[in-house]
Scaffold this motif. Structure first.
Motif, mmCIF file in Angstrom:
data_model
loop_
_atom_site.group_PDB
_atom_site.id
_atom_site.type_symbol
_atom_site.label_atom_id
_atom_site.label_comp_id
_atom_site.label_asym_id
_atom_site.label_seq_id
_atom_site.Cartn_x
_atom_site.Cartn_y
_atom_site.Cartn_z
ATOM 1 N N ALA A 24 9.169 -6.891 -34.639
ATOM 2 C CA ALA A 24 10.550 -7.340 -34.862
ATOM 3 C C ALA A 24 11.035 -8.172 -33.688
ATOM 4 N N VAL A 25 10.619 -7.796 -32.456
ATOM 5 C CA VAL A 25 10.968 -8.594 -31.283
ATOM 6 C C VAL A 25 10.307 -9.967 -31.364
ATOM 7 N N CYS A 26 9.020 -10.003 -31.722
ATOM 8 C CA CYS A 26 8.311 -11.286 -31.829
ATOM 9 C C CYS A 26 8.947 -12.196 -32.886
ATOM 10 N N MET A 27 9.447 -11.602 -33.966
ATOM 11 C CA MET A 27 10.062 -12.403 -35.025
ATOM 12 C C MET A 27 11.346 -13.077 -34.571
ATOM 13 N N GLN A 28 11.948 -12.556 -33.481
ATOM 14 C CA GLN A 28 13.157 -13.168 -32.943
ATOM 15 C C GLN A 28 12.853 -14.241 -31.897
ATOM 16 N N HIS A 29 11.577 -14.370 -31.525
ATOM 17 C CA HIS A 29 11.196 -15.348 -30.519
ATOM 18 C C HIS A 29 11.072 -16.725 -31.171
ATOM 19 N N PRO A 30 11.416 -17.808 -30.452
ATOM 20 C CA PRO A 30 11.328 -19.153 -31.041
ATOM 21 C C PRO A 30 9.943 -19.533 -31.546
ATOM 22 N N ASP A 31 8.886 -18.933 -31.010
ATOM 23 C CA ASP A 31 7.536 -19.288 -31.453
ATOM 24 C C ASP A 31 7.310 -18.966 -32.925
ATOM 25 N N PHE A 32 7.940 -17.918 -33.414
ATOM 26 C CA PHE A 32 7.757 -17.534 -34.823
ATOM 27 C C PHE A 32 8.320 -18.618 -35.738
ATOM 28 N N ALA A 33 9.527 -19.091 -35.440
ATOM 29 C CA ALA A 33 10.127 -20.168 -36.231
ATOM 30 C C ALA A 33 9.344 -21.464 -36.064
ATOM 31 N N GLU A 34 8.864 -21.718 -34.844
ATOM 32 C CA GLU A 34 8.095 -22.935 -34.596
ATOM 33 C C GLU A 34 6.811 -22.950 -35.415
#
Length: 284
Positions: free
Chosen positions: A260-270
């Motif tokens: 869930a933390v990783c999903m909030q990081h910009p890399d996931f959207a990128e």
């Protein structure tokens, strides 16, 4: 749990070791043991300085612009032959019980610092990884070996326990209890082909006549990690280490929170935008 990036960490200075080299190339930090005439055997100073370096690198892991993966290698023909006979082994006979315990705790602190360090570590195992050198390679996250290389957890052959510097905790988790029991009880050499069979070697490369091919392959593997999503790689190493001491229910919950933390990081959207635009991601 991995913390967000802190730009102030860039100001945290790296130690300046006297007993080995450290440099950063293409976002990969390269640690080179520099006692080739002694097969890079460890001294008291090397132990202390390596522990300090891994500790500071861990604290700087969240900073922008620094190393994103590490290579641990040896100068010359070998990786590391363990503790130096003249600098360490013979001097241990001069110590009392308390002094011996101080030494063994110091060696364990190095392995603890390596496992605690959030940057993935690739060991370049040329020719020999013996004794403490074998445990350092074991404590790395990935291991590249030459075809002529071998591990030697040789503690039983010198009258010591095979359970040294965390080896009996780490090795069963890498190769299984059966293989670990055989290796640590007998202390025999474990050649590269068997290391590959039991999962101790991540990659085996041809090292004849060019032994430096092992270092190049280790660097290339570390660069693959460094070129990927750094936040995700740090999180993965953190979770792999932390979950070793969790039951399954706790591990499932820990992974849910981490993801869930990783999903909030910009890399996931990128990554999703790059997929839609049919281009390579540009990781933060």
């Amino acid at each position: 749990m991995t913390r967000p990036a802190d730009p102030d960490l860039r100001a945290l200075p790296l130690p300046r070791p006297e007993s080995f080299l450290y440099e950063e190339r293409e976002r990969v930090g390269v640690i080179t043991l520099t006692r080739p005439d002694r097969f890079n055997a460890l001294t008291f100073q090397v132990y202390r300085e390596l522990t300090d370096l891994f500790t500071v690198i861990d604290r700087r892991a969240h900073a922008e612009g620094g190393a994103r993966a590490l290579v641990l290698q040896g100068a010359g023909r070998a990786f590391c032959a363990g503790g130096d006979v003249d600098d360490i082994i013979t001097r241990l006979f001069e110590r009392d019980a308390e002094g011996l315990l101080r030494f063994t705790r110091m060696t364990g602190e190095l392995i603890h610092a390596m496992r605690r360090c959030k940057l993935p570590i690739v060991a370049s195992v040329k020719r020999v990884a013996a004794g403490a050198g074998a445990v350092m390679a074991l404590a790395s996250d990935l291991r590249v070996m030459g075809k002529s290389s071998f591990f030697a957890f040789l503690f039983p052959q010198v009258g010591l326990s095979g359970a040294d510097m965390g080896a009996s905790w780490l090795l069963p988790r890498v190769v299984g209890l059966g293989h670990a029991s055989e290796i640590l009880l007998l202390g025999d050499r474990v050649p590269a082909d068997r290391c590959a069979q039991i999962g101790l070697a991540t990659q085996v490369v041809d090292d004849e006549p060019d032994r430096d091919a092992v270092d190049r392959a280790a660097f290339a593997l570390a660069k693959r990690v460094a070129d990927g999503p750094h936040f995700a790689a740090r999180m993965t190493k953190t979770m792999l280490q932390q979950e070793l001491d969790m039951d399954f229910t706790a591990a499932i919950e820990a992974e849910a929170q981490a993801q869930a933390v990783c999903m909030q990081h910009p890399d996931f959207a990128e990554a999703d935008q790059a997929r839609q635009q049919k281009r390579a991601p540009s990781w933060r």
